[in-house]
Design a protein around this motif. Structure first.
Motif, PDB file in Angstrom:
ATOM      1  N   ILE A   1      14.539  -1.632  -8.215  1.00 19.36           N
ATOM      2  CA  ILE A   1      13.903  -0.919  -9.173  1.00 19.36           C
ATOM      3  C   ILE A   1      14.845  -0.374 -10.342  1.00 19.36           C
ATOM      4  CG2 ILE A   1      13.060   1.375  -9.632  1.00 19.36           C
ATOM      5  CD1 ILE A   1      12.254   1.573  -6.413  1.00 19.36           C
TER       6      ILE A   1
ATOM      7  N   SER B   1       6.604  -6.757  -8.132  1.00 18.04           N
ATOM      8  CA  SER B   1       7.549  -6.833  -9.082  1.00 18.04           C
ATOM      9  C   SER B   1       8.456  -8.218  -9.264  1.00 18.04           C
ATOM     10  CB  SER B   1       8.797  -5.686  -8.594  1.00 18.04           C
ATOM     11  OG  SER B   1       9.166  -6.215  -7.296  1.00 18.04           O
TER      12      SER B   1
ATOM     13  N   LEU C   1       7.411   5.790 -13.020  1.00 17.01           N
ATOM     14  CA  LEU C   1       7.532   5.293 -11.692  1.00 17.01           C
ATOM     15  C   LEU C   1       6.241   5.240 -11.097  1.00 17.01           C
ATOM     16  CD1 LEU C   1      11.101   6.827 -10.695  1.00 17.01           C
ATOM     17  CD2 LEU C   1      10.712   4.492 -11.976  1.00 17.01           C
TER      18      LEU C   1
ATOM     19  N   ILE D   1       7.458   1.500  -7.567  1.00 18.67           N
ATOM     20  CA  ILE D   1       8.527   1.635  -6.780  1.00 18.67           C
ATOM     21  C   ILE D   1       8.011   1.550  -5.128  1.00 18.67           C
ATOM     22  CG2 ILE D   1       9.600   3.183  -8.371  1.00 18.67           C
ATOM     23  CD1 ILE D   1       8.798   5.532  -6.167  1.00 18.67           C
TER      24      ILE D   1
END
Length: 500
Positions: free
Chosen positions: A189, A145, A206, A161
């Motif tokens: 997140i 991420s 997700l 996630i």
């Protein structure tokens, strides 16, 4: 005398070829973002790229053959394209490592699942040093991420996630290649989701290898349900999905969060793998038929309109006709709207590959065909129940391959069913919402051939239009993410397709 004009060197172009699951699709978005941050540009479809990246999968039996076949086809192209580079990443790269360069010495870079952020540096090292670069990390180097991303869709986005998996399913090689589960903090997140909504995204999915085990790393068993509810508080976020959960960790608080949070869609992908308790035990799946059907029953009690899809493996070692009949029993009871169905294939390095009782190919094929026939019948029956319903459809890009010929557009209903609808008189763009009435049902899709009742132009449609560089009023067309396996309807599945 005028000074000579210096023409700047054209930027190098790239192409990424992705195989496997949604996790790989999302990783490819990261790879594209990394390359573009390093100055590369995406190659036109008709042009030969300067860099070709294979983002591989190791789940299916023919994954190796497919990769090396494609590398073989690319060798003469590279010979005729000075400076071209080939990189191989993903799960197969993590597994095969140096063997890739031994079998295909024209490959320039091999990188693993834990260090996708190294790709631009490895390409430059290979170019300058004129020798292959192989770098495989045993543990996650940087959480994906944090890497730049080139999102494929301006209206729908994947959000990781967690990465990795703590399960030990005997048929699955993913935990060995992706590592132990690592969870992101909820605040990170939600910040990513809010940023995506700010860019025009209406829908997020997700992602995790075992998405509902989220929170185990920091000791909160209700973390996933809390995360779903928190997503419900984000203004402008219209649809939330997740994939793939594991029946062992699927708890009633998640069902309640799905039912009570308006923007969490009533679509659920719940891998079954087998309906036989004996086979589930051999697979090392920590649930049994009764528990699985109990989850389905509670989901339907809380959300009668829920569309439930699944993964099923046929022909696992030791599977008897009675075992297979138990799988058919669960399919009849659960009434899945769609299923990804797989014939068991050996994966070297998994316990199942050396188990006794490997089922003959012809028996596996016969059972597979019976399963497909049953699921097609159920999918069609479940889709017929949608006839006459009014649905709000998120217009998609590339979902309907025959849309030009049929003068239709395509999109997804809230329960993720694919809907083809008549083009309205006014402009409709991917990312916009339309309200339609279902007039026809097929096993894999719905059709709405009546007039479109309403068109709602959205920020997501504006974002799509801006990305195209088009003037307002240009006609929209219809495109989506790749799917895996053989679906009897098109669910979204994450992690390895035969894993969750």
């Amino acid at each position: 005398m005028n000074a000579p004009t210096i023409t700047p060197e054209a930027p190098r172009t790239y192409q990424i070829r992705t195989y496997g699951c949604q996790m790989n699709v999302h990783d490819s978005e990261r790879l594209a973002g990394l390359l573009e941050a390093a100055g590369y540009v995406r190659a036109d479809r008709a042009a030969e790229p300067d860099v070709v990246v294979f983002n591989t999968c190791a789940v299916r039996e023919n994954a190796d053959n497919r990769l090396y076949g494609n590398l073989g086809h690319l060798r003469p192209v590279k010979d005729g394209h000075p400076g071209m580079q080939i990189a191989v990443g993903g799960c197969l790269a993590q597994k095969d490592r140096d063997a890739i360069v031994r079998r295909a010495p024209w490959v320039d870079v091999v990188f693993g699942t834990h260090n996708i952020g190294s790709l631009p540096v490895l390409l430059e090292r290979a170019r300058v040093g004129r020798e292959a670069q192989v770098e495989i990390k045993e543990a996650l180097e940087t959480f994906p991420s944090t890497l730049p991303t080139r999102r494929e869709s301006p209206y729908a986005a994947w959000v990781s996630i967690s990465v990795g998996c703590n399960n030990t399913c005997t048929f699955c090689i993913v935990p060995a290649l992706r590592g132990k589960e690592r969870d992101r903090r909820p605040g990170e997140i939600l910040a990513e989701v809010e940023a995506l909504v700010g860019e025009g995204v209406l829908e997020v999915t997700l992602l995790g290898q075992n998405v509902n085990a989220y929170g185990s790393e920091f000791g909160d068993r209700q973390a996933f349900a809390k995360l779903l509810r928190a997503c419900g508080e984000i203004d402008g976020l219209e649809r939330v999905r997740f994939t793939s959960p594991h029946p062992r960790d699927f708890t009633d608080d998640v069902i309640a969060a799905m039912a009570e949070t308006p923007n969490v869609m009533h679509s659920l992908h719940m891998p079954l793998q087998s309906g036989s308790d004996a086979v589930l035990r051999a697979m090392r799946r920590s649930y049994r038929q009764d528990r699985y059907l109990g989850i389905i029953e509670r989901v339907r009690a809380a959300m009668p309109d829920a569309a439930i899809t699944t993964d099923i493996i046929v022909g696992f070692p030791g599977e008897t006709e009675e075992d297979f009949e138990q799988t058919l029993h669960v399919v009849r009871e659960a009434r899945f709207s769609g299923a990804f169905t797989f014939q068991y294939s050996k994966r070297p390095g998994t316990p199942a590959a050396t188990m006794d009782g490997q089922v003959p190919k012809e028996i596996v094929q016969e059972r597979y065909e019976r399963l497909i026939a049953l699921q097609e019948e159920i999918s069609w029956s479940e889709n017929k129940r949608q006839l006459g319903r009014t649905l709000e459809v998120l217009v998609a890009e590339g979902e309907g391959r025959k849309d030009d010929a049929t003068r239709r557009l395509s999109g997804r209903a809230p329960d993720n069913r694919l809907v083809h609808f008549r083009q309205p008189d006014e402009t409709v763009r991917p990312g916009d919402m339309v309200t339609v009435e279902v007039t026809y049902a097929a096993p894999h899709h719905l059709v709405a051939d009546g007039p479109v009742q309403t068109v709602r132009r959205t920020r997501a449609g504006d974002a799509w239009e801006a990305r195209q560089g088009r003037v307002a009023g240009a006609a929209g067309v219809a495109l989506g993410m790749p799917t895996i396996g053989r679906p009897a309807a098109p669910p979204q599945s994450a992690g390895c397709s035969a894993h969750g």
